[in-house]
Scaffold this active site. Sequence first.
Site, PDB file in Angstrom:
ATOM      1  N   ASP A 103       0.914  -1.198  -0.114  1.00  0.00           N
ATOM      2  CA  ASP A 103       0.004  -0.140   0.094  1.00  0.00           C
ATOM      3  C   ASP A 103       0.906   1.272   0.044  1.00  0.00           C
ATOM      4  O   ASP A 103       0.669   2.257  -0.425  1.00  0.00           O
ATOM      5  CB  ASP A 103      -0.835   0.141   1.173  1.00  0.00           C
ATOM      6  CG  ASP A 103      -1.824  -1.297   1.087  1.00  0.00           C
ATOM      7  OD1 ASP A 103      -2.713  -1.350   0.150  1.00  0.00           O
ATOM      8  OD2 ASP A 103      -1.926  -2.048   1.942  1.00  0.00           O
ATOM      9  N   GLU A 129       0.694 -12.730   4.767  1.00  0.00           N
ATOM     10  CA  GLU A 129       1.810 -12.218   4.104  1.00  0.00           C
ATOM     11  C   GLU A 129       2.895 -12.093   4.765  1.00  0.00           C
ATOM     12  O   GLU A 129       3.796 -12.388   4.419  1.00  0.00           O
ATOM     13  CB  GLU A 129       1.403 -10.802   3.701  1.00  0.00           C
ATOM     14  CG  GLU A 129       0.410 -10.904   2.753  1.00  0.00           C
ATOM     15  CD  GLU A 129      -0.578  -9.634   2.181  1.00  0.00           C
ATOM     16  OE1 GLU A 129      -1.216  -9.431   1.189  1.00  0.00           O
ATOM     17  OE2 GLU A 129      -0.226  -8.544   3.014  1.00  0.00           O
TER      18      GLU A 129
END
Length: 221
Positions: free
Chosen positions: A84, A103
């Site tokens: 992001d 993740e």
Amino acid sequence: MTQDELKALVGRAALEHVVPGTVVGVGTGSTVNHFIDMLAAIKDRILGAVSSSVRSTERLQAHGIAVLDAAAVERIPVYIDGADEIDGRGCMIKGGGAALTREKIVADLAERFVCIADESKLVDVLGTYPLPVEVIPMAAAQVARRFAATYGGRAAVRAGVVTDNGNHVLDVQGLRIGDPLAMETEVNQWPGVVTVGIFARHRARVCLLGTAQGVRTMRFD
Ligand code: 5RP
């Protein structure tokens, strides 16, 4: 080029970082979806993938790519995922797709994190993008108050989202993360926090950044 075209560009470029004959770590998100679609073309050259979400697992399997259980894999050479935000040292904010815990687990298996992102994700200082934090539901309000008291951030539960692990996600606005490693270390110790979406300990070693001029390769060793 559109943002999605830039994502497709880096998704394709990431193929060059896949090590033939090994298991590749696969992240989550719209950029990674492009990578998965490209990976299908070379699936016979890899042993399979370790996936960071149910969504990515389903997409991999739809392409006939073998998905291995993370518990059955000791080490992988490369983990490929989006971000992001990413800064000039390879530290990232992740978790916009609520997959941050898995993740980080798969990133931890990997020798090298290769980030794929369009150029809008590159920042000087992390924190403009609301920081995702996976929390045990009963601790959400407590962790939100602690963010306000410690860092002045405003945390809100992401409406309608339950992670693959059955937890909630807080999004924390109003942060300026000058020392990502220190904040990651601190917040990860708060009771009820499963994972904070700062990836400093597991920062990217390479970022393939999609720009109007093509793919820019940034190395952070
Ligand atoms: C998911 C993530 C994604 O990597 C991140 O949100 C970037 O997503 P996209 O590639 O769709 O822009 O951390 O939890």
